[in-house]
Design a protein around this motif. Sequence first.
Motif, PDB file in Angstrom:
ATOM      1  N   ASP A 166       0.862  -1.192   0.000  1.00  0.00           N
ATOM      2  CA  ASP A 166       0.000   0.000   0.000  1.00  0.00           C
ATOM      3  C   ASP A 166       0.887   1.226   0.000  1.00  0.00           C
ATOM      4  O   ASP A 166       1.376   1.633   1.039  1.00  0.00           O
ATOM      5  CB  ASP A 166      -0.900  -0.046   1.234  1.00  0.00           C
ATOM      6  CG  ASP A 166      -1.860   1.119   1.316  1.00  0.00           C
ATOM      7  OD1 ASP A 166      -1.949   1.884   0.358  1.00  0.00           O
ATOM      8  OD2 ASP A 166      -2.517   1.256   2.374  1.00  0.00           O
ATOM      9  N   ASP A 167       1.201   1.870  -1.083  1.00  0.00           N
ATOM     10  CA  ASP A 167       0.640   1.546  -2.359  1.00  0.00           C
ATOM     11  C   ASP A 167       1.737   1.372  -3.405  1.00  0.00           C
ATOM     12  O   ASP A 167       1.578   1.717  -4.558  1.00  0.00           O
ATOM     13  CB  ASP A 167      -0.352   2.650  -2.775  1.00  0.00           C
ATOM     14  CG  ASP A 167      -1.090   2.317  -4.061  1.00  0.00           C
ATOM     15  OD1 ASP A 167      -1.310   1.130  -4.345  1.00  0.00           O
ATOM     16  OD2 ASP A 167      -1.406   3.245  -4.812  1.00  0.00           O
ATOM     17  N   GLU A 198      -1.448  10.503   0.335  1.00  0.00           N
ATOM     18  CA  GLU A 198      -2.760   9.828   0.279  1.00  0.00           C
ATOM     19  C   GLU A 198      -3.186   9.359   1.651  1.00  0.00           C
ATOM     20  O   GLU A 198      -4.342   9.479   2.054  1.00  0.00           O
ATOM     21  CB  GLU A 198      -2.684   8.638  -0.690  1.00  0.00           C
ATOM     22  CG  GLU A 198      -4.050   8.018  -1.023  1.00  0.00           C
ATOM     23  CD  GLU A 198      -4.483   6.889  -0.092  1.00  0.00           C
ATOM     24  OE1 GLU A 198      -5.620   6.415  -0.230  1.00  0.00           O
ATOM     25  OE2 GLU A 198      -3.699   6.472   0.805  1.00  0.00           O
ATOM     26  N   ASP A 221      -4.864   0.966  -6.253  1.00  0.00           N
ATOM     27  CA  ASP A 221      -4.550   0.891  -4.823  1.00  0.00           C
ATOM     28  C   ASP A 221      -4.909  -0.492  -4.291  1.00  0.00           C
ATOM     29  O   ASP A 221      -5.538  -1.286  -4.991  1.00  0.00           O
ATOM     30  CB  ASP A 221      -5.319   1.986  -4.063  1.00  0.00           C
ATOM     31  CG  ASP A 221      -4.575   2.469  -2.820  1.00  0.00           C
ATOM     32  OD1 ASP A 221      -3.822   1.673  -2.224  1.00  0.00           O
ATOM     33  OD2 ASP A 221      -4.755   3.639  -2.445  1.00  0.00           O
TER      34      ASP A 221
HETATM   35 ZN   LIG Z   1      -3.316   3.041  -0.266  1.00  0.00          ZN
END
Ligand SMILES: [Zn+2]
Length: 339
Positions: A166-167, A198, A221
Amino acid sequence: MKRTIELIKKFNTLVGPSGYEDEVREEIKKFVLKLGIKSITESPLGSLIIKVGTGKKKVMLAGHMDEIGVLCTYIDKDGFIRFSPVGGVSKYGLIGTRVKFINGVKGIIGAESLKKPDDFVLEKLYIDIGARSTKEAEKLVPIGTFGVFDREVDVLGTRVAAKAHDDRIGCIVMMEVLEKVYKKKLPYTVYFVFTTQEEVGLRGAKVAAYDLEPDFGIALDVTATGDTLDGYKMAVKLGAGVAIKVKDSSLITHPKLKDLLVKTAEKNKIKFQLEILDRGGTDAGAIHLTKSGIPSTVLSIPTRYVHSQSEMIDLDDVKATEDLLEKLITTSDLGNLKF
Ligand SMILES: [Zn+2]
């Protein structure tokens, strides 16, 4: 697949907490420059934007470079570092976890004595960097230093465990697709946007979408799964293909767009599943609320143990995600949708 594993290994040694994505950005930049692509820009908040194709309609792809982590907030008299979480850090499993700060200093998470379950709060945890005093610790890790979890990558058959799928895996999907399509004549202008921040509120994607004004947004994602013993009930399984987002906390995929994704996957025999994530959002949540609204979705890579230091993915799902993304941006169906 060997190549994907190499990229996973490389990108999970990088340190990129929210706001400090420099190492990741530099590595992606190297990859893109090697392909001979020149149209690279960097936004003031640090997102990396690569433009390919000359079509009239614009597609924005988003994969975030940042990962969850820790921030040094206070140092005890004995040199133990108190910290704030950066993004959605789960307190469970933190004791004994290795940490690496952006300046390379390493530490281990310890805890004050925890007598009852209620004691188990982040405030009782600290990072031990081997220092013996405040002064010594301060020199190594000044207040305000960001860090991430430090863990090696393990390949378990077709499954791979790593600290920051992630990610980084979303970024890798975009890099591998970019490599496949950049020489082709694309029906769109496609922006491959490697976003920042994010994990703390979809910030890099928000400003990039405002700037680019795309016609469509697609985030790459991870998503959770519901396939472990007595686990959370969710119809996403590891190894069952790319997960097409129906809804999460930040986005409902426009039905026309969702139908097109399903049709495209079926037509091309790409393994897929439909995803409803009760909690959590992605960059697509920020993109679709730009200006008068931008139809957006997410191609998700199913991931067990999301936001732990051992997130697990299946390489077959990565391949399915790449295949569907490639089809979407190289065929004209997406551009023919009317909203
Ligand atoms: Zn993410």
